[in-house]
Design a protein around this motif. Structure first.
Motif, PDB file in Angstrom:
ATOM      1  N   GLN A   1       0.836  -1.206   0.000  1.00 15.75           N
ATOM      2  CA  GLN A   1       0.000   0.000   0.000  1.00 15.75           C
ATOM      3  C   GLN A   1       0.871   1.255   0.000  1.00 15.75           C
ATOM      4  N   ASP A   2       1.963   1.235   0.748  1.00 15.19           N
ATOM      5  CA  ASP A   2       2.879   2.378   0.747  1.00 15.19           C
ATOM      6  C   ASP A   2       3.491   2.590  -0.632  1.00 15.19           C
ATOM      7  N   ASP A   3       3.835   1.503  -1.298  1.00 12.80           N
ATOM      8  CA  ASP A   3       4.389   1.587  -2.641  1.00 12.80           C
ATOM      9  C   ASP A   3       3.352   2.167  -3.603  1.00 12.80           C
ATOM     10  N   ALA A   4       2.100   1.770  -3.458  1.00 11.82           N
ATOM     11  CA  ALA A   4       1.035   2.306  -4.309  1.00 11.82           C
ATOM     12  C   ALA A   4       0.907   3.819  -4.111  1.00 11.82           C
ATOM     13  N   LYS A   5       1.016   4.264  -2.871  1.00  7.38           N
ATOM     14  CA  LYS A   5       0.945   5.703  -2.580  1.00  7.38           C
ATOM     15  C   LYS A   5       2.138   6.433  -3.189  1.00  7.38           C
ATOM     16  N   ARG A   6       3.326   5.852  -3.071  1.00  2.00           N
ATOM     17  CA  ARG A   6       4.529   6.463  -3.660  1.00  2.00           C
ATOM     18  C   ARG A   6       4.405   6.568  -5.169  1.00  2.00           C
ATOM     19  N   ARG A   7       3.893   5.522  -5.783  1.00  2.00           N
ATOM     20  CA  ARG A   7       3.733   5.516  -7.240  1.00  2.00           C
ATOM     21  C   ARG A   7       2.717   6.572  -7.677  1.00  2.00           C
ATOM     22  N   ALA A   8       1.619   6.671  -6.967  1.00  2.00           N
ATOM     23  CA  ALA A   8       0.610   7.689  -7.294  1.00  2.00           C
ATOM     24  C   ALA A   8       1.201   9.086  -7.133  1.00  2.00           C
ATOM     25  N   HIS A   9       1.955   9.286  -6.058  1.00  2.04           N
ATOM     26  CA  HIS A   9       2.581  10.585  -5.823  1.00  2.04           C
ATOM     27  C   HIS A   9       3.594  10.908  -6.926  1.00  2.04           C
ATOM     28  N   ARG A  10       4.355   9.912  -7.342  1.00  2.00           N
ATOM     29  CA  ARG A  10       5.346  10.137  -8.401  1.00  2.00           C
ATOM     30  C   ARG A  10       4.670  10.512  -9.721  1.00  2.00           C
ATOM     31  N   CYS A  11       3.556   9.861 -10.049  1.00  2.00           N
ATOM     32  CA  CYS A  11       2.817  10.205 -11.269  1.00  2.00           C
ATOM     33  C   CYS A  11       2.256  11.621 -11.174  1.00  2.00           C
ATOM     34  N   GLU A  12       1.750  11.973 -10.009  1.00  5.70           N
ATOM     35  CA  GLU A  12       1.235  13.331  -9.798  1.00  5.70           C
ATOM     36  C   GLU A  12       2.358  14.356  -9.943  1.00  5.70           C
ATOM     37  N   GLU A  13       3.498  14.069  -9.337  1.00  9.58           N
ATOM     38  CA  GLU A  13       4.653  14.957  -9.435  1.00  9.58           C
ATOM     39  C   GLU A  13       5.113  15.096 -10.890  1.00  9.58           C
ATOM     40  N   ALA A  14       5.109  13.995 -11.622  1.00 15.03           N
ATOM     41  CA  ALA A  14       5.523  14.018 -13.025  1.00 15.03           C
ATOM     42  C   ALA A  14       4.581  14.874 -13.859  1.00 15.03           C
ATOM     43  N   ALA A  15       3.281  14.713 -13.651  1.00  8.72           N
ATOM     44  CA  ALA A  15       2.306  15.501 -14.406  1.00  8.72           C
ATOM     45  C   ALA A  15       2.437  16.983 -14.088  1.00  8.72           C
ATOM     46  N   GLN A  16       2.639  17.307 -12.824  1.00  7.37           N
ATOM     47  CA  GLN A  16       2.796  18.715 -12.436  1.00  7.37           C
ATOM     48  C   GLN A  16       4.070  19.310 -13.025  1.00  7.37           C
ATOM     49  N   GLU A  17       5.152  18.556 -13.004  1.00 10.15           N
ATOM     50  CA  GLU A  17       6.416  19.038 -13.558  1.00 10.15           C
ATOM     51  C   GLU A  17       6.310  19.201 -15.074  1.00 10.15           C
ATOM     52  N   ALA A  18       5.674  18.246 -15.742  1.00  9.46           N
ATOM     53  CA  ALA A  18       5.489  18.346 -17.192  1.00  9.46           C
ATOM     54  C   ALA A  18       4.651  19.569 -17.541  1.00  9.46           C
ATOM     55  N   ALA A  19       3.581  19.802 -16.800  1.00 11.11           N
ATOM     56  CA  ALA A  19       2.737  20.976 -17.052  1.00 11.11           C
ATOM     57  C   ALA A  19       3.521  22.260 -16.815  1.00 11.11           C
ATOM     58  N   ARG A  20       4.317  22.293 -15.754  1.00  7.83           N
ATOM     59  CA  ARG A  20       5.118  23.484 -15.463  1.00  7.83           C
ATOM     60  C   ARG A  20       6.106  23.758 -16.592  1.00  7.83           C
ATOM     61  N   LEU A  21       6.800  22.725 -17.041  1.00  8.78           N
ATOM     62  CA  LEU A  21       7.783  22.891 -18.111  1.00  8.78           C
ATOM     63  C   LEU A  21       7.117  23.297 -19.424  1.00  8.78           C
ATOM     64  N   ALA A  22       5.982  22.666 -19.744  1.00  9.65           N
ATOM     65  CA  ALA A  22       5.272  22.992 -20.982  1.00  9.65           C
ATOM     66  C   ALA A  22       4.744  24.429 -20.950  1.00  9.65           C
ATOM     67  N   LYS A  23       4.246  24.856 -19.812  1.00  9.41           N
ATOM     68  CA  LYS A  23       3.771  26.239 -19.686  1.00  9.41           C
ATOM     69  C   LYS A  23       4.925  27.227 -19.825  1.00  9.41           C
ATOM     70  N   ALA A  24       6.056  26.896 -19.229  1.00  5.12           N
ATOM     71  CA  ALA A  24       7.230  27.780 -19.313  1.00  5.12           C
ATOM     72  C   ALA A  24       7.708  27.943 -20.756  1.00  5.12           C
ATOM     73  N   ARG A  25       7.484  26.935 -21.565  1.00  3.88           N
ATOM     74  CA  ARG A  25       7.901  26.988 -22.968  1.00  3.88           C
ATOM     75  C   ARG A  25       6.814  27.558 -23.875  1.00  3.88           C
ATOM     76  N   GLY A  26       5.661  27.883 -23.288  1.00  2.00           N
ATOM     77  CA  GLY A  26       4.564  28.437 -24.062  1.00  2.00           C
ATOM     78  C   GLY A  26       3.774  27.403 -24.839  1.00  2.00           C
ATOM     79  N   TRP A  27       3.955  26.131 -24.527  1.00  2.00           N
ATOM     80  CA  TRP A  27       3.269  25.059 -25.246  1.00  2.00           C
ATOM     81  C   TRP A  27       1.891  24.790 -24.660  1.00  2.00           C
ATOM     82  N   LEU A  28       1.676  25.194 -23.435  1.00  2.00           N
ATOM     83  CA  LEU A  28       0.428  24.884 -22.718  1.00  2.00           C
ATOM     84  C   LEU A  28      -0.048  26.170 -22.083  1.00  2.00           C
ATOM     85  N   LYS A  29      -1.297  26.470 -22.251  1.00  2.00           N
ATOM     86  CA  LYS A  29      -1.875  27.683 -21.659  1.00  2.00           C
ATOM     87  C   LYS A  29      -2.052  27.499 -20.164  1.00  2.00           C
ATOM     88  N   ALA A  30      -1.892  28.576 -19.441  1.00  2.00           N
ATOM     89  CA  ALA A  30      -2.003  28.532 -17.971  1.00  2.00           C
ATOM     90  C   ALA A  30      -3.401  28.255 -17.489  1.00  2.00           C
TER      91      ALA A  30
END
Length: 85
Positions: free
Chosen positions: A56-85
């Motif tokens: 269960q702890d591993d499942a939580k870590r994996r979910a958190h990592r996916c959430e972190e990845a999506a947030q980082e990807a959105a941040r990077l894409a927005k910084a490059r002007g590829w994604l609207k805020a």
């Protein structure tokens, strides 16, 4: 995960516009960030990653990592002007 990649969300736009793939080919983001983003690209990889927890702890870590990845990807894409805020 449903909220991160819900219809109309920034997460779903990342996939629909192939922005994660574009980010993964950008050498300026660094290997740690590339590794993080690789967890959610393509959607099938993210789904498989979520289905393999050892506890269960591993499942939580994996979910958190996916959430972190999506947030980082959105941040990077927005910084490059590829994604609207």
């Amino acid at each position: 995960m449903e909220q991160l990649f819900a219809p109309g969300s920034a997460g779903l736009q990342l996939w629909e516009l192939n922005l994660i793939t574009r980010l993964l080919t950008d050498p300026s983001i660094g290997s740690r960030t590339q590794g993080l983003l690789a967890v959610i690209e393509p959607p099938e990889v993210m789904e498989a990653y979520q289905l393999r927890p050892q506890s269960q702890d591993d499942a939580k870590r994996r979910a958190h990592r996916c959430e972190e990845a999506a947030q980082e990807a959105a941040r990077l894409a927005k910084a490059r002007g590829w994604l609207k805020a």
